[in-house]
Structure formats: structure tokens, C-alpha cells
Write a protein that holds these residues in place. Structure first.
Motif, PDB file in Angstrom:
ATOM      1  N   VAL A  72       6.297   6.926 -13.088  1.00 12.96           N
ATOM      2  CA  VAL A  72       7.102   6.704 -13.686  1.00 12.96           C
ATOM      3  C   VAL A  72       8.247   7.241 -12.551  1.00 12.96           C
ATOM      4  N   ASN A  83      11.331   5.274 -17.003  1.00 16.31           N
ATOM      5  CA  ASN A  83      10.236   4.799 -17.878  1.00 16.31           C
ATOM      6  C   ASN A  83      10.421   6.372 -18.421  1.00 16.31           C
ATOM      7  N   ASN A 138      11.583   4.134 -21.502  1.00 16.19           N
ATOM      8  CA  ASN A 138      10.768   2.775 -22.130  1.00 16.19           C
ATOM      9  C   ASN A 138       9.462   3.152 -22.476  1.00 16.19           C
ATOM     10  N   ASN A 139       8.630   4.113 -21.460  1.00 17.70           N
ATOM     11  CA  ASN A 139       7.342   3.892 -21.136  1.00 17.70           C
ATOM     12  C   ASN A 139       6.869   4.365 -22.574  1.00 17.70           C
TER      13      ASN A 139
END
Length: 899
Positions: free
Chosen positions: A58, A62, A65-66
Motif C-alpha cells: 500500500v 491506499n 481507498n483499499n
């Protein structure tokens, strides 16, 4: 106001609703390779190195986002689902409302605990994450408690997506490499062993096994397994709303096999009925090994709540004990914050300069500069093995004074550049001498200067301007003589070659050439005509420091000579007319480098140590006068500073340009630190820096003013938005070195202002938005960026110990000369530091009963364990080395009374 609070004397802290702050992450690591980053919702990643990522790599973006994070779910009585880490669609949908879970994060060195309370589900849960120091396993210890008045039946699900391959595969065959996965379930978890790995390096069989295993706190096994992402999410499911949890369908059994898909370390446990106030425990282990037996052995080691609690306590104790320096001032928060500053060098040693979400570049490891600067903190906390590290690091120096830039895993492991990309950072020769000087002062081991070390050899010659086509990789990476034997020279010889070759490599203004960059890597577009005034100042100071070390060596020598490589005599020119002649300097350097193109003579000559010292002092004095005469910018009676650089067009970069002030901090730091700046210069520099660079609300001193120009003749830094990274951010490392330089020169109030503003901004969570510690920089709105992995931590420690508290070595003796201000003492007029020195654990207590400032007090009396110490007439105390070594191995107390 979202305040972070310290909760003990070890720096452990508490933060409420941490998920309401963006970009937070916390480092976990073992000393055997595993490195993790965990967020307040257990996002982040885990890896051994660039090729072995357990969880998906990451970057900072991220983190929000993840959704494919570590997770642990509970279903309640067949209705609804609760994530113990807050990573469910339902919990996210009520974020920032009154229905949001109450959430507290507590953390300390290498551990983090999340406590979450759900009113809707009447459940309270904790998730503690840590990595034992000597095992490559990340442990999650989960507890859940029933807060309802009535019994509740809950079913637990562990869910950890297993990436299981190289970070390169994120954008290089991500889909294809999932087809390599061989996935097996065991009685307690999921194993993933890709059949092979392939990239531009070729096709290689794989033996690495990635795993997620689990059990209840009492050792009970899971009942169902969901070993692929597809089986866990279900058709149309997501990581925050997975079908396996919400539909509660059955998984596969233990000892099943599948292949060719994205893997999932997910499994379900037997339902449990919790009475009012009753709790249940669960354990999840995630890691990677190269054989199943090692994994099963780890599982046996940590397969109960009792074992995990003990491992957590051992982890806490170990890392707390590593911090051997303790501060006591008038501000408890600052003292706790310093714990984290002292811890950061350990993180640098484990993570290098990569492998955290903001540090999404490089492939791990450290750079040349990092090798030396990270030794600074080790010298202050655990100096026993640093001498060997320093000696091995000198093995990266080339015979032409440049150095290797690709560094392997072990001490002294340097690799040849296989890509044909030659880069020379002109500051690289500076740091080895600084570190060696500190080592000798802390230990008294001046004999290290005589230690014989080989030189690094690869195809790069003539200081990076040509290639040695006679050299072949199979010849190895050691400099050889004409007789084809590996040549070794003393560390003193290495230092002389580094400093002297740099002296002759000058540009059109007789200033050291910038080459590909200096400390500021973003000054990378002026390799032809760029010059670094800042580091020319630094090198002038280095020449004087090396001369002082040579005189120290001479004072303990029986021969008063040094045996040096014959070729070095080319560099020992003491005719000052040559110093003014740029072309002659170039010829001297070219002649020397040509003599060392492939092999060297190997012949040695004996040179007088006192003559060597005088030669260096001559060069240093000439440099300083040249810099003062040519580079000082005098604005008016109150303002002035040194130019820091020349750009690729040969123009000075600082001064007054079309009614616009251009000023950079770097040139001032090294002018002050080296002694180039005289007292009147420093007075004007500090006033100018306060006027043009200082912004209290964002951390203090910016690296430069806004040039309002894309200077493609200087470096990429000018392409960054102003206030970001090297272009005008408050860069912690340079600010701390500015403070260090001011303290050295007696400008104590000004130095403390720089240090204190950094600390205050970092501790102001509503501004910095970071956990405790010093970040790489503060951007234009005051947010701390690139947390943890910064050389600023070592320099902050060094400055606090050796300058602020005045506890420093001098040729192995202990010198005490405090520069504490009245505001740094507690209500009783006391300030203290506990630190190891000469193998003894010492607490130095300064008592300032009259509440005086530095400059107003003197040392009235001093004692060690009640025995009176002599106070020097210049108001400092020296404890000789032999006195310290004669002390017992118990803790000792030195009391200094200030009057």
C-alpha cells in the motif's frame, strides 16, 4: 479537538476516534525480517522485502481507498454483522454521526490495541496487533465482550486477504501471478505457496509459504474455511460486505486444496453464547516462512490467549529496554515524545528507507548517508558494536574518494551497480568523518584510525565520469594492486582521500561541485555547472575536525607518522597559490584519479602526522576565507546570509531578485556549524531566518523561500508545490541541524526555538495529524509527512544529549557542560538525563534552584555518588575515562548544582 494523550512513562499513548484522522499508520516489526504497517482499521500491509509481500503493498492513498484490510467479524444471533476493526459497510455509513462506534487506539513500541464499542450490537471488542521481536509472525489478539443485559450468541470470522508475491506484481501481471497460487487449508488456517515467481529477472521456483492461522483463546479450531477471495466475498460481495459473513453460507473443510485464484486467509469459528459481561478470545497469526514445519512450530508457540499475552508483554519489555536514554524536563509531554524520537532510529534500522505507506519508493535498504547517520543514535545508546560497523562501512569507499551507493543486507556489504547508472552525491564524503569523530569522542578508541580496511571497486572510475572496461564482476568488489592483491589502507587514509579529492573537485567559482546532488536529493539538475556552497562550508569544517583527530593520534603515537598510499602525495599540496587556481586543482585531481583507474601501486610512504594536520588546516583556512569573501550576502545592518548554491547556468541562487528575497536554510546551517560564519554573521543569519523562513504554526524553519520559478537548472524540488517536501516545507532534518549548529556556537535561545517549535507542532495533533515522533517534514498546512523513517531523529537525539544537556564524550572522557534554559527545568528546578557512557548507566541531574537561564548560571559544585568532582574554571566538569571504567556496574548518579 482530537487530543493525543500519553498514558505512561514509556511513551504509550491513547487517541480517541482515530479513524476520523486520515493517513494514520503505525509500524510493527521483528528483528528477523517481518515489517508491517497497521492503520486504525487494520489497513496497511506486511512484508519481508520487496519480493515477499504477505499483504498487498500500500501507498498512502491506499489507506482510504483499499477495503481489502485485515478484518475480524462477529455475527450476532443470525442478524447483522459487526467488524471489530470498524471495516464494514454499515459502520462506515454511520461514520461522523451519533451512531459511530466509540473507538480508542492505544499504542506503544511495536504494539497497537484497538478498543471499539458498538451501541447497536451491544458489543465491545479489542484487537491487539504486535510482532514478537524474534519471529516473523504478526499476531492479532481479539477479545469480544457482551454488553447486553441478556445472553448473546455470536459467530466469529477471521478475514485476511493474502497477496503472497512481489510488490512488482501490483502493476506487472497481477492477474496472471494469482494463477500461480497453490492454496491449502489446514486444521487451523490457510497456506498459500505460489509455484513460481517471474519478472524481468527471470523465472524462479518458489518455496515461500504465506499463511493465516487462527484459534480461539482456548485453542479451539475453526470450523469452516474460505481460502479464496471469491469464496469469501461471494458473487457481488465486497470486503466490507462479504457474502460469507452476511449470508453465513458454509465454507470448505480443513485439508482442502484449490489453486489459481486470489487467496484469502478467512475462516469461521463455532458459535459461542456469551452471558452478560462475558468475553471470548480469538487469535490470528499471519506471516510467511519457507517451510510448513516452521509455521506449525510458530502456531504451537502462540496458540492460546495466555501465550499471546506473555509474548505481548515480552515484546513491550524488550523494546522499552532498548531505549537507554531518558529525559526529565519541565514538560512531561516533551519527555514522552522524546521516547519516540529515540525509538525512530531502530525503525530506520529495520525498515530502511522504504516499506511504509508514505515511503513507497526504493526496494528496501538504506543509502550511504543513512549508514553513517544512523550510527549517531547507536553511539549514544548502544556503542559497543558501532566501531565494527563503522569500520565495515569504510569498505564502501572507492580509491578515488567516491563510494558505493548500492548497499546489501549486512555490515560492509556493498554491491556494484549493474544498471550502468552512475550517480555521485557530493556530500557523501562528509558523513563518515562526522560519525567517526563522534565514535572516538564517545569511546576514546582513536586507534580505529589505524584499522586496515579494503576499498570498494567496480567499473566506476575517475569520480564517476568514466568506466573501467578492464574490470570484470568476477574479479570482486575490492580494489587491487598492480600485483593483483587486495589493497587495504587505514581508516585515516580513507578519510584523507575522501576529504582531499573533494577539495580539488570545484566548479567555476572555486566551490565544490554539486555533481548529481548533495544532502538535498532534489537538487538533481545541475550536474554540469552546479556548486554547493553549503557543503563546501561543511567540508571546511571537516578538514579542521580531521586535523584535530590526526593531532590526537599523533599525541598517542610512538612513531608520529602514518603509512599512506604513495599516490596520495599528489593530493597533499600546500601551496596556497594552487588553491586559487581552478585549472590546477582539476589537473591534480585528474592526475590522482588517473593513477587509480584500474589497479594501484600498493606502495606506501611514511608521512608526518603533524605535517598532515597542518596541510588540512591550511586548506580549511583558505576555504573559510574564500567563502566569507565570496558567498556572504549583506542586505543591511540587520540582515544577511550565505549563498547556498550555484545553478547549472553558474548563477548564485540566493539574494535579492527583482525585489524578491531568495534564501535557503541549508547554506546557513553548515556555515554556522563549520565555523565559516563568524559571530556577526550568525546574528544576521538568525534574524534573516526568523524573518523569511520561520513559520511557527507549521513547525518552524522552512527549507527555502518561494522562488516563484521552475528552476530546471537546479533540481526537481522546484517542481513541487511550494511548502511540499524539499521546496519550502519545514524539513525536520535540516531544522534540527540548524539547531545543533546554533547550540555549538553558543546561540542557545535560537537553537532551542528551532527544536521546540518542531516538537510543539508534532505534539499538536490537531495540526500535525501524526502519532508521536518527528516526521520527515511538515507541509504548508502543518501536517506531518513521511513519519518515522527520518535521519532527523538521530540528530534531534544527538543535539538534546550533547548540546542541550551537555553530556558528551571528548576523546573518551565524559564532559558535562549544560546549555539548558530556565524553561526546561521542572517546578523544583531540576532537569535530568539518564544515559549509558563507558559501559556505565549514568543519571546526570542538574539543579537550578535560582531558575537561571544559560549564560547566567555557572556550575557551582558537582558530585558522583556523593564523591565531589572538580569543576573546571570555565564551568564544565570532566570525568576521565579511567574514573568511569573503575565505577561498579550499578546505576550511578551525578549531581550538578548550578549557581
Amino acid at each position: 479537538m482530537n487530543h493525543l494523550k500519553f498514558i505512561d512513562g514509556h511513551g504509550s499513548f491513547l487517541l480517541k476516534q482515530p479513524e476520523n484522522t486520515s493517513y494514520l499508520y503505525f509500524p510493527l516489526a521483528s528483528e528477523t525480517g517481518l515489517k508491517s504497517a497497521v492503520t486504525p482499521n487494520l489497513g496497511g500491509d506486511a512484508k519481508i522485502n520487496q519480493e515477499i509481500f504477505l499483504l498487498e503493498p500500500v501507498s498512502s492513498e491506499n489507506l482510504h481507498n483499499n477495503r481489502s484490510t485485515r478484518n475480524f467479524w462477529f455475527t450476532k444471533d443470525g442478524i447483522g454483522a459487526y467488524s471489530a476493526v470498524g471495516a464494514s459497510a454499515e459502520q462506515e455509513s454511520v461514520k461522523f454521526t451519533s451512531m459511530q462506534d466509540e473507538h480508542e487506539l492505544t499504542a506503544g513500541f511495536m504494539w497497537q490495541t484497538l478498543k471499539r464499542t458498538s451501541v447497536a450490537y451491544q458489543l465491545s471488542s479489542t484487537v491487539t496487533s504486535f510482532i514478537p521481536r524474534d519471529d516473523n509472525v504478526e499476531i492479532m489478539h481479539i477479545t469480544v465482550q457482551n454488553l447486553s443485559e441478556t445472553p448473546q450468541e455470536i459467530t466469529a470470522y477471521a478475514a485476511v486477504p493474502i497477496y503472497g508475491r512481489s510488490a512488482d506484481n501490483i502493476r506487472d501481471h497481477r492477474s496472471v501471478t494469482s494463477m500461480l497460487h497453490c492454496i491449502d487449508t489446514t486444521e487451523n488456517g490457510v497456506f498459500v505457496c505460489p509455484t513460481m515467481s517471474f519478472d524481468e529477472k527471470g523465472h524462479r521456483p518458489n518455496k515461500q509459504i504465506y499463511y493465516v492461522m487462527g484459534c480461539t483463546g482456548k485453542g479451539s479450531k475453526p470450523t469452516d474455511f474460505y481460502p479464496t477471495v471469491e469464496s469469501f466475498l461471494g458473487e457481488g460481495g465486497t470486503f466490507t460486505h462479504p457474502g460469507a459473513v452476511y449470508k453465513q453460507y458454509a465454507g470448505t473443510s480443513a485439508f482442502s486444496h484449490t489453486a489459481g485464484k486470489e487467496a484469502m486467509g478467512a475462516f469461521r469459528f463455532e458459535p459461542v453464547l456469551l452471558a452478560r459481561g462475558e468475553s471470548a478470545d480469538y487469535i490470528v497469526l499471519l506471516g510467511t516462512e519457507d517451510n510448513k514445519e516452521a509455521i506449525f512450530k510458530l502456531f504451537e508457540k502462540y496458540n492460546s490467549a495466555e501465550k499471546v499475552r506473555q509474548a505481548l508483554q515480552d515484546t513491550k519489555t524488550y523494546w522499552q529496554n532498548q531505549i537507554a536514554v531518558h529525559f526529565h524536563t519541565g514538560e512531561h509531554k516533551f519527555d514522552c515524545w522524546m521516547k519516540w524520537v529515540c525509538f525512530q532510529p531502530f525503525l530506520r534500522r529495520l525498515f530502511g528507507c522504504s516499506f511504509l505507506p508514505h515511503h513507497d519508493y526504493g526496494r528496501g535498504g538504506r543509502g550511504w548517508r543513512d549508514l553513517w547517520q544512523d550510527c549517531l543514535s547507536l553511539l549514544l545508546m548502544e556503542p559497543e558494536n558501532v566501531g565494527h560497523m563503522i569500520a565495515m562501512n569504510f569498505g564502501g569507499v572507492r580509491i578515488d574518494g567516491t563510494n558505493a551507493t548500492i548497499i546489501g543486507d549486512g555490515n560492509g556489504d556493498f554491491l556494484a551497480d549493474r544498471n550502468g547508472i552512475t550517480r555521485v552525491w557530493m556530500d557523501h564524503a562528509l558523513w563518515p568523518l562526522m560519525t567517526t569523530k563522534l565514535y572516538i569522542d564517545q569511546t576514546g578508541d582513536f586507534e580505529i584510525l589505524n584499522r586496515q580496511i579494503p576499498y570498494f571497486k567496480d567499473s566506476q572510475i575517475m569520480r564517476g565520469t568514466e568506466a573501467d572496461h578492464l574490470w570484470k564482476p568476477e574479479q570482486g568488489n575490492r580494489q587491487r594492486t598492480v600485483e593483483d592483491t587486495v589493497y587495504t589502507g587505514s581508516i585515516l587514509e580513507h578519510l584523507l582521500i575522501q576529504q582531499l579529492t573533494a577539495f580539488y573537485e570545484v566548479g567555476n567559482h572555486n566551490i565544490y561541485r554539486l555533481r548529481d546532488a548533495d544532502w538535498n536529493d532534489a537538487l538533481d539538475m545541475a550536474s554540469e555547472h552546479g556548486e554547493s556552497v553549503a557543503f563546501t562550508c561543511a567540508y571546511a569544517g571537516n578538514l579542521l575536525e580531521l586535523a584535530s583527530l590526526i593531532r590526537l593520534l599523533d599525541g598517542h603515537s610512538t612513531t608520529h607518522t602514518a603509512d599512506l598510499l604513495e599516490e596520495i602525495t599528489l593530493l597533499l599540496q600546500n601551496n596556497t597559490e594552487i588553491f586559487d587556481n581552478i585549472n590546477q586543482k582539476h589537473k591534480i585531481l585528474s592526475d590522482y584519479s588517473a593513477r587509480c583507474r584500474h589497479n594501484i601501486s600498493g606502495r606506501r610512504i611514511s608521512l608526518s602526522l603533524s605535517v598532515l594536520a597542518v596541510d588540512l588546516i591550511q586548506k580549511a583556512n583558505w576555504l573559510m576565507e574564500h567563502l566569507r569573501a565570496q558567498e556572504w550576502i549583506d542586505i543591511d545592518s540587520e540582515r544577511g546570509w550565505f549563498n547556498s548554491y550555484y545553478d547549472n547556468h553558474g548563477n548564485a541562487v540566493e539574494g535579492l531578485y527583482k525585489d524578491q528575497i531568495r534564501m535557503m536554510l541549508t547554506g546557513q546551517v553548515f556555515a554556522v556549524m563549520s565555523g565559516v560564519a563568524e559571530e556577526e554573521h550568525i546574528r544576521k543569519i538568525t534574524l534573516s531566518a526568523d524573518r523569511y523562513l520561520y513559520r511557527k504554526e507549521i513547525g518552524g524553519y522552512r527549507l527555502n523561500t518561494d522562488f516563484h520559478e521552475l528552476k530546471f537548472d537546479m533540481g526537481r524540488m522546484f517542481g513541487f508545490a511550494y511548502g511540499e517536501k524539499e521546496n519550502g516545507a519545514v524539513f525536520s532534518h535540516m531544522t534540527v541541524m540548524y539547531a545543533n549548529a546554533l547550540y555549538r556556537r553558543g546561540f542557545v535561545h535560537e537553537g532551542w526555538k528551532a527544536l521546540k517549535t518542531l516538537a510543539d507542532t508534532a505534539l499538536d495533533f490537531d495540526t500535525s495529524h501524526i502519532y508521536p515522533g518527528i516526521p520527515e517534514y511538515f507541509r504548508s498546512d502543518g501536517r506531518g509527512m513521511y513519519q518515522y523513517l527520518t535521519g532527523a531523529a538521530s540528530w534531534y537525539m544527538l543535539t538534546m544529549i550533547t548540546e542541550v544537556f551537555g553530556v558528551r564524550g571528548e576523546a573518551g572522557d565524559l564532559l558535562l557542560y549544560p546549555k539548558l534554559l530556565s524553561c526546561q527545568f521542572d517546578a523544583d528546578g531540576a532537569a535530568s538525563i539518564t544515559i549509558p557512557f563507558a559501559g556505565k548507566n549514568l543519571t546526570v541531574l542538574y539543579q537550578n534552584s535560582n531558575n537561571k537561564d544559560f549564560g547566567d548560571y555557572i556550575i557551582d559544585s558537582a558530585s558522583c555518588d556523593g564523591t565531589e568532582l572538580e569543576v573546571n574554571e570555565d564551568s564544565f566538569v570532566i570525568l576521565p575515562r579511567n574514573m568511569l571504567t573503575a565505577l561498579s556496574d550499578t546505576a550511578h548518579r551525578i549531581i550538578i548544582n548550578l549557581l
